[in-house]
Enzyme design. Structure first.
Site, mmCIF file in Angstrom:
data_model
loop_
_atom_site.group_PDB
_atom_site.id
_atom_site.type_symbol
_atom_site.label_atom_id
_atom_site.label_comp_id
_atom_site.label_asym_id
_atom_site.label_seq_id
_atom_site.Cartn_x
_atom_site.Cartn_y
_atom_site.Cartn_z
ATOM 1 N N VAL A 118 0.938 -1.248 0.227
ATOM 2 C CA VAL A 118 -0.124 -0.006 0.133
ATOM 3 C C VAL A 118 0.945 1.123 -0.134
ATOM 4 O O VAL A 118 1.644 1.330 0.844
ATOM 5 C CB VAL A 118 -0.645 0.016 1.371
ATOM 6 N N CYS A 119 0.760 2.192 -0.902
ATOM 7 C CA CYS A 119 1.451 3.352 -1.004
ATOM 8 C C CYS A 119 1.476 4.142 0.123
ATOM 9 O O CYS A 119 0.312 4.482 0.658
ATOM 10 C CB CYS A 119 1.306 4.116 -2.422
ATOM 11 N N ILE A 120 2.463 4.513 0.896
ATOM 12 C CA ILE A 120 2.318 5.380 2.064
ATOM 13 C C ILE A 120 1.773 6.640 1.885
ATOM 14 O O ILE A 120 0.843 7.107 2.833
ATOM 15 C CB ILE A 120 3.750 5.373 3.013
#
Lengths: 101, 129, 130, 130, 129, 101
Positions: free
Chosen positions: C77-79
């Site tokens: 999941v992209c931060i």
């Protein structure tokens, strides 16, 4: 090198379908998924454009998406139905994939 | 594959980021730019294409004060500093929107739709936003 | 072949996350390697364990978790996208002073570099979005 | 006049939640009553307290919470849409056996009937979405 | 306002739900249907309009097994049981999509775009999905 | 009774703009917000259609949305700019509001 283009938008609602047809090159393939499958249905302006493109380009549609929209039996001739495994094969058989979102 | 081996043993691939959406109405333009900036650190062969409403992303004079939103459009000017210099804009998309190169924030190369299609086919990885 | 998958929309709202899941599963069934599934934009919302979908419908988050367990998938999941949208793991919650986290099992939070790396390492990158 | 607002998209991803906020604030400044702001579809994602937007950008969730405090606004998150997307308050988390909740202060979770009621009671209903 | 007072002192308003999006690709069609079903309990004057890609929502033969998604299209048939009987479909939208009334799941009244515009103007509350 | 129609989509990307113009009645008003403001920009096909509609319909655009897109000074004549308060006034002055999403 040939490309796989995926279209997941209705040609009536968005410009993704038309933009894809403008940019697809001879020998490439188009896979219609999700709402994109409406683009291959008989008696529509999109299908007329698609039929013209099919002289140079192979056109596929994801069967599950066709059926969930009740469009089985309504697609124009020459559109090949694939399942998710067939989708995977199309990805691996082409050099790269462009999703017309 | 057109991979070349770098000294470190890494690959250099041709990455094309296609921008087709207007800025501000949705976040895709902004988050696409964030990907492009990160990609600079990976020393790949990066190109950006602006077609359809994507050309609006690099229009001059964007002023977001009234909408109380951060203005990210100046960041396109910073791309050069990251050695991201291959920016392509589609002529037909500009024409339909009444825009010319003079309206744009950054220097670009103008391509026809046919040339843009050639560019896409020459890439290893195409990401579309 | 080594494939990477990019998912740009959240569960239920757009069909993109369904299609991405069914594509990923089919690729694994065909013996391909999935190098990584990267969740960007609203795609990060696939990674919350707090969803309670209707019992007669599919559970999109749980499906991803189970597929990851079975095949040792790397679900990232992209931060930056996750922070904007309120998806946090325990570390991030602590770091940001939040009193709860909501990441689902099998997902991890990391940077956009993981997407670029997937583009470099995988033979093909396939995007699902709106 | 009595106005109701319907917000159908989440924060940041679509401008709809920004426009809805600025519209609501302007209506209050003009002396109108806001009967209710109803969050539906991905709009429920406006109601998570776990967002951590970049410090140089607006904080959409916090803005709603503060406007609600100042004007005693009724911010209602649709329960069915929220369950699908993982937005829970303490009660819902307990009821669903979840170990965390993420609702932001000033928001409450309730049924779709609250939207119909807003349509009936308010003089105008204005929709913001994608 | 065209409010009438009911015995209980409540208002009866004309609610129009406009469906313009295809089903399945996004959730709007399904969640719109959920609103309509709830609205039945409020004894308002409810109408549904299907225009543009919204006409696809009520096409026969939708089979969602292959996509492993719940099929909500039979629910349109249940609307009658909730006394929601005013369903309007736009002729121009059907024509452009190669559809006729025979292709639809439920009995509808077909309106021209001009008649649809008249219907919209006669409403108290318009919700669009 | 007159209506307020809001359009928040680019006329190039979606069909909301065209569909709205098909359904707007004489005496009603159109407010362009968000990406909808592109529909009023000079030298585009959308603006030509909008100019024709302006004989019967008042057309407004939300100033903040015009400016954030750099379209200030590019709108066709006759489009009235409003701020968020003006948006509120348009809502209260018309019988109902339809959002062309």
């Amino acid at each position: 090198m040939t490309m796989l283009h995926t279209i997941n938008k209705s040609p009536f609602e968005r410009n993704a379908f038309d933009s894809c047809l403008t940019h697809v090159k001879k020998g490439s393939a188009i896979l219609l998924i999700e709402d994109g499958v409406y683009g291959a249905t008989q008696g529509t302006a999109g299908a007329t454009k698609l039929a013209a493109a099919m002289k140079d380009v192979a056109v596929y549609a994801l069967q599950a998406d066709v059926e969930m929209r009740g469009m089985q039996g309504r697609l124009i001739d020459g559109v090949k139905l694939v399942d998710y495994g067939g989708f995977v094969d199309l990805v691996t058989q082409h050099q790269n994939t462009q999703a017309w979102l | 594959m057109t991979d070349e081996m770098m000294e470190e043993g890494g690959k250099i691939k041709k990455f094309l980021y296609i921008n087709r959406k207007a800025p501000h109405g949705t976040i895709y333009a902004l988050e696409s730019l964030e990907v492009v900036l990160i990609s600079a650190a990976f020393e790949q062969d990066v190109s950006l294409a602006f077609i359809d409403d994507g050309v609006y992303e690099i229009v001059k004079g964007q002023d977001t004060k009234g909408a109380e939103i951060k203005n990210f459009s100046p960041t396109y000017r910073a791309l050069e500093g990251y050695d991201i210099e291959k920016l392509y804009v589609e002529k037909e998309s500009m024409d339909a929107r009444g825009l010319t190169e003079k309206d744009l924030l950054v220097p670009v190369k103008v391509l026809t739709a046919k040339e843009m299609a050639d560019l896409m086919e020459s890439q290893d990885v195409v990401m579309s936003f | 072949m080594k494939l990477a998958v990019l998912v740009n929309e959240g569960p239920y709202t757009h069909q993109a996350s369904d299609t991405a899941y069914l594509f990923t599963r089919a690729a694994l069934e065909k013996g391909h390697e999935i190098f990584r599934v990267f969740f960007y934009h609203d795609g990060v919302n696939n990674g919350t364990r707090l969803t309670v979908p209707p019992q007669d419908d599919r559970n999109i988050v749980k499906r991803w978790t189970e597929l990851a367990e079975k095949h040792k998938l790397d679900l990232v999941v992209c931060i930056a996208a996750a922070q904007r949208r309120g998806i946090l793991d325990e570390n991030e919650a602590k770091r940001q002073g939040k009193d709860a986290n909501n990441i689902a099992p099998g997902f991890r939070i990391s940077g956009l570099g993981q997407l670029i790396e997937a583009g470099i390492q995988a033979d093909r990158l396939v995007t699902f979005g709106d």
